[in-house]
Design a protein around this motif. Structure first.
Motif, mmCIF file in Angstrom:
data_model
loop_
_atom_site.group_PDB
_atom_site.id
_atom_site.type_symbol
_atom_site.label_atom_id
_atom_site.label_comp_id
_atom_site.label_asym_id
_atom_site.label_seq_id
_atom_site.Cartn_x
_atom_site.Cartn_y
_atom_site.Cartn_z
ATOM 1 N N TRP A 117 14.022 7.165 2.241
ATOM 2 C CA TRP A 117 13.068 6.355 2.921
ATOM 3 C C TRP A 117 12.572 7.023 4.133
ATOM 4 O O TRP A 117 13.357 7.421 5.100
ATOM 5 C CB TRP A 117 13.246 4.976 3.131
ATOM 6 N N TYR A 162 2.807 -1.983 5.117
ATOM 7 C CA TYR A 162 3.619 -2.891 4.738
ATOM 8 C C TYR A 162 3.392 -4.033 4.364
ATOM 9 O O TYR A 162 3.230 -4.891 5.529
ATOM 10 C CB TYR A 162 5.180 -2.596 5.198
ATOM 11 N N ASP A 197 6.150 0.844 -3.708
ATOM 12 C CA ASP A 197 5.761 1.478 -2.775
ATOM 13 C C ASP A 197 5.358 2.796 -2.916
ATOM 14 O O ASP A 197 5.713 3.591 -4.000
ATOM 15 C CB ASP A 197 7.223 1.577 -2.114
ATOM 16 N N TYR A 257 6.790 -3.752 -0.403
ATOM 17 C CA TYR A 257 5.780 -2.953 -0.884
ATOM 18 C C TYR A 257 4.988 -2.154 0.204
ATOM 19 O O TYR A 257 4.673 -3.122 1.189
ATOM 20 C CB TYR A 257 4.906 -3.879 -1.817
ATOM 21 N N GLY A 258 4.911 -0.806 0.111
ATOM 22 C CA GLY A 258 4.129 -0.259 1.334
ATOM 23 C C GLY A 258 3.208 0.451 0.484
ATOM 24 O O GLY A 258 3.620 1.255 -0.197
ATOM 25 N N THR A 314 4.427 -7.166 4.160
ATOM 26 C CA THR A 314 5.642 -7.999 4.597
ATOM 27 C C THR A 314 4.853 -9.501 5.532
ATOM 28 O O THR A 314 5.825 -10.214 5.667
ATOM 29 C CB THR A 314 6.562 -7.186 5.050
ATOM 30 N N GLU A 359 7.313 2.633 9.676
ATOM 31 C CA GLU A 359 7.007 1.418 10.343
ATOM 32 C C GLU A 359 8.374 0.800 10.414
ATOM 33 O O GLU A 359 8.871 -0.291 9.438
ATOM 34 C CB GLU A 359 6.256 0.672 9.281
ATOM 35 N N ARG A 387 2.252 -5.482 11.018
ATOM 36 C CA ARG A 387 2.253 -4.343 11.345
ATOM 37 C C ARG A 387 2.305 -4.466 13.059
ATOM 38 O O ARG A 387 1.269 -4.990 13.789
ATOM 39 C CB ARG A 387 1.085 -3.086 11.128
ATOM 40 N N ALA A 429 8.754 -2.455 7.873
ATOM 41 C CA ALA A 429 9.557 -1.980 6.526
ATOM 42 C C ALA A 429 10.828 -2.573 6.217
ATOM 43 O O ALA A 429 11.441 -2.325 5.133
ATOM 44 C CB ALA A 429 9.568 -0.555 6.284
#
Length: 935
Positions: free
Chosen positions: A745, A369, A206, A362-363, A371, A749, A643, A753
């Motif tokens: 953090w 992100y 990240d 992982y961003g 994902t 997002e 996103r 996230a």
């Protein structure tokens, strides 16, 4: 010998017979040193810049694996791996100071097959001298979020065994090299530690995490992915400064724009002093992020070194002139990750630690992100998981055959599954034509596997058995019975204990009898297939109904033969129940009651032991963010990136058309939410497991707006912002909403996230209740509010996210959007028994029985009963305990079989089933039968 619950000992994963853990006999430290005496010395008191000359060769991405190897289809990419290996090995031979590391065994195997004896001898010398060093050693550099751990172990075993057989001890990698996967798994780290690697290096973590680590000099650490193991589970982990690319300004490949080192004073344009000073500044900048005076400088990138001389000539000059510079505090050397670790070991440093955690999600920046790929290409992900069952079954059955029988066929499916674990394969981040090629390889692998399976069945069941056909489209109710009257069904159980499984066989309407292996008639149900399934684009089947029966007594590592006989009797078909308008609909299977709202048609409650609890389920979608990616705020949702355009999800529909069909042992609830989204909820008599069989697609596109479909299970469980996701199907990872253990953090997002990968399941719990959700393929999951489990099941997007694939995730099949159909198994259970129920069902869910069909060669059930003694077999003399699983059973050499046994429960997970289990191997296995004429 006994097997303890994992996390009670180390290695905690398994016990392997015949060979050490994972099947690769790692050499002793003395042997390793003998093979790697080629490390250049470092200079005390200086910053030692370890040049790692490498290429990162994706095993498929923008081009197929074979197109990348040959360098064909130049419109997608100009590069060819065969030329990289030609060029590198030639240039290494010219200068003994040079070093190079290589990873992808799949490509190396292709290349090695084409080389003559002279080239092979030269390359073996390079390997023996440590000038060419293999890293990782798997068939590919796998993804870490979406593969199942059994497939990860298999692809590592395939590659490592090949290197060991080809080069011996000196070909065995000492370092894991996961430089490109999009996040990093605790389970993968534990497996690498078990394999005997000295450490792992990777590049993608990240953006906030790496920024803090650079500042605090914590880029290198001791990772303890499982804290219950204590120091024995520690694993050295290094994060690269620049992912895996060369420093800015120092790319020397033929297609790079950076200036070469020009050092001849007789010619114009000499720049050597400027370039050397620039490089020294880069080294010092990198060194500020690390604790010692050693720093890795990666010199290479995607498919670099097609013309290796361009790289090596310039690196040679950098080393020469930096090291000759008066009063320089930088020393540059050709190195490898193994040599780098050797230098670190001499520093006697106390490393920072990372405890009981992983590197997901992982961003890459505050709005990117990665994902979305947890779910991307859901039908391909499902296919990979199907073929994994075929592979395990093939390896098991081949141990019952003569050693050399159909070895090439087994290798074909192993290769296909090996490349499918690549971080741009099962991840779903490759181009469509590459997905098609992976699918073709997997299909060819299944065809090859069926040759092994058919020969083994004839050995074990009898030569009379007709050739079996695999049913790969059962999830869309397509599996044509070859005969209109009598057919065989063979059900193989790849698990090492006896089990049972309901068979849902698609058939044309009619009256059917099913006879078990003992010749006894089994009770059946005949239910109509949901209308939306019949309308799936491309479905080619005359089946309109599901013939359902319970296949009990499936033998461990064995099969039962069933006879399906169509009769002339009037069929008994389960009819839709009449439901009074606006009254709740109750489905009662004797164990649980499901209560549906009569007005909305949605599930609302579950009743267990007379106690009603909230269990709501519905489908929603996020609108995928549009964008052309010219800055982070304009990032689009795509194959990698999830996103949402808005933080709120939208209900697909607040109501569903509902029909209830109740058979003798099976009840199905058919729901239609929209023309493109439907579901069948199935429960069996006296069973707590609830099957949610969802069907999504074609996802409609309106005004170029992509959608990301999720299903949500809402309960009254007090989960306190906590949920659990599996790590590659093996261990649980605790997740806290809006939290990172390693840094504070930033919630840029808040939806994306909070998503994490699941490969087999997720759960939430409080002190009384637990909701387990088991999945049939990798998916992204979260808990966006207390008491809720949210799982993304399908995505269709019209913008690329600018992460390299240059193609939107808009899958088309049969000239319209892709339809995906899958299953979640939901368990709403008492927390005291939840782990047991999950683990035992999960093994059956991952290694589900493999069903094949053929015409029957008997005229009727009476003849079938006469042959009952030959209608079943098991590879084991007796079943193993339910908490022990045979992870691997395969022929290794002509005289050895590789067997891996694992305890499937965590320490203290279950008061009884977590206990150690003694095994006595001299009584557990059946000797293979004598080969027949077909063998």
């Amino acid at each position: 010998m006994g097997i303890t619950s994992r996390r009670q000992r180390f290695p905690r994963l398994l016990i392997t017979l015949c060979l050490v853990t994972f099947g690769i006999p790692l050499s002793s430290q003395e042997d390793k040193t003998k093979c790697h005496q080629a490390c250049h010395p470092t200079v005390p008191g200086k910053i030692n810049a370890h040049i790692i000359a490498h290429t990162h060769d994706d095993v498929g991405w923008l081009k197929t694996v074979d197109q990348y190897y040959y360098g064909s289809k130049k419109e997608h990419s100009q590069l060819g791996v065969q030329y990289i290996l030609d060029s590198v090995t030639s240039e290494l031979a010219k200068n003994k100071d040079r070093r190079f590391v290589y990873v992808e065994t799949s490509f190396f195997w292709r290349w090695w097959e084409e080389q003559n004896d002279h080239v092979r001898a030269s390359v073996k010398e390079l390997v023996d001298q440590g000038r060419l060093e293999f890293l990782l050693g798997g068939w590919c550099m796998s993804d870490e979020a979406t593969p199942h751990y059994s497939a990860l172990i298999d692809q590592m075993t395939l590659g490592l065994k090949y290197l060991n057989d080809t080069f011996g001890e000196c070909g065995q990698p000492r370092v894991a090299w996961q430089i490109d996967p999009f996040g990093h798994s605790a389970e993968v780290a534990l497996e690498f530690a078990d394999m005997g690697f000295d450490g792992v290096f990777f590049g993608r973590i990240d953006h906030e995490d790496i920024a803090l680590r650079k500042k605090n000099k914590t880029m290198e650490m001791v990772w303890r992915p499982d804290d219950t193991l204590g120091p024995e589970g520690d694993f050295f982990t290094g994060v690269m400064y620049n992912i895996y690319d060369p420093p800015a300004g120092f790319c020397f490949d033929t297609y790079c724009d950076d200036e070469p080192i020009m050092d001849n004073p007789k010619l114009h344009g000499v720049n050597v002093n400027t370039r050397v000073n620039e490089f020294i500044e880069v080294v010092k900048k990198y060194a500020q992020a690390y604790k010692t005076n050693n720093v890795i400088i990666t010199m290479g990138g995607d498919f670099h070194y097609v013309v290796a001389s361009s790289w090596f000539k310039n690196i040679d000059k950098l080393i020469k002139y930096v090291n000759a510079k008066p009063n320089s505090d930088v020393n540059v050397l050709y190195s490898t990750p193994a040599c780098y670790l050797q230098a670190l070991n001499k520093e006697n440093i106390t490393w920072p630690s990372k405890m009981d955690d992983d590197f997901f999600p992982y961003g890459s920046d505050e709005h990117s992100y990665w994902t979305g790929y947890y779910t991307s290409r859901p039908t391909f992900k499902y296919f990979v998981y199907q073929v994994n069952v075929a592979l395990q079954m093939t390896k098991q059955l081949k141990t019952a055959l003569p050693n050399d029988t159909l070895a090439d066929e087994q290798f074909l499916i192993q290769r296909a599954m090996g490349i499918a674990q690549h971080h741009d394969a099962v991840s779903g981040t490759e181009r469509q034509h590459v997905t098609d090629d992976y699918s073709l390889y997997l299909s060819e692998g299944v065809q090859a596997a069926m040759k092994v399976i058919n020969v083994a069945y004839r050995h074990l069941l009898g030569d009379y058995l007709p050739e079996q056909q695999a049913c790969l489209l059962m999830n869309i109710s397509q599996c044509e019975l070859p005969s209109p009257t009598t057919n065989y069904v063979v059900l193989y159980n790849p698990v090492a204990h006896e089990t049972s499984s309901y068979v849902v066989l698609p058939v044309p309407v009619g009256s059917y009898k099913v006879f078990g292996p003992a010749g006894n008639e089994l009770e059946t149900d005949l239910l109509p297939i949901q209308s939306s399934v019949l309308a799936i684009p491309g479905r080619q089947s005359t089946a309109t109904h599901s013939l359902i029966f319970n296949a009990t007594g499936l033998p461990p590592l064995g099969a039962n033969l069933y006879l399906i006989e169509k009769t002339t009797a009037v069929p008994t078909i389960a009819q839709a129940k009449t439901v009074a308008k606006n009254e709740d609909i109750v489905v009662d299977n004797g164990k649980i009651k499901l209560i549906f709202n009569g007005t909305t048609g949605l599930l609302e409650q579950i009743v267990r032991n007379g106690v009603a609890s909230k269990l709501k389920q519905n489908f929603y979608y996020y609108e995928g963010a549009k964008g052309y990616n010219y800055n982070p705020l304009n990032r689009a949702s795509g194959a990698y990136i999830f996103r949402p355009a808005k933080d709120e999800k939208i209900a697909v529909n607040e109501t569903a058309e509902i029909k209830v069909f109740q058979g003798k042992n099976v009840t199905e609830v058919h729901q239609i939410f929209t023309p493109w989204l439907s579901q069948t909820i199935r429960v069996y008599s006296n069973d707590e497991n609830i099957e949610f069989i969802w069907q999504v697609g074609p996802i409609p596109i309106v005004e170029w707006q992509g959608k990301e479909i999720v299903t949500v299970y809402d309960t009254d469980i007090a989960s306190n912002s906590t949920f659990y996701t599996d790590s590659n199907g093996r261990r649980w990872m605790k997740r806290l909403r809006n939290y990172r253990s390693s840094w504070n953090w930033t919630a840029s997002e808040p939806i994306a996230a909070n998503y994490y990968p699941v490969t087999t399941g997720a759960y939430i719990a409080d002190k009384k209740q637990r909701l387990n959700v088991l999945v049939d393929r990798p998916e992204g999951a979260s808990s966006m509010r207390n008491g809720s489990v949210e799982i993304m099941i399908h995505r269709r997007l019209l913008y690329d996210d600018n992460k390299g694939v240059r193609e939107p995730l808009d899958e088309i099949a049969f000239s319209q959007g892709l339809v995906a159909r899958g299953t979640h198994i939901v368990q709403f259970v008492d927390v005291r028994h939840a782990a047991k129920k999950y683990r035992l069902r999960n093994v059956r869910n991952v290694y589900r029985p493999w069903l094949t069909v053929s015409k029957a060669d008997v005229p009727n059930s009476a003849e079938f009963k006469i042959s009952a003694k030959s209608n079943s077999f098991s590879l084991l003399k007796k079943p193993l305990p339910h908490n022990i699983h045979i992870l691997t059973l395969e022929q290794w050499t002509n005289s050895t079989v590789l067997a891996r046994f694992e305890h499937i429960f965590d320490k203290k997970e279950d008061p009884a089933l977590s206990s150690p289990v003694p095994l006595f191997f001299n009584t557990g296995f059946v000797q293979p039968p004598e080969p027949t004429e077909n063998g």
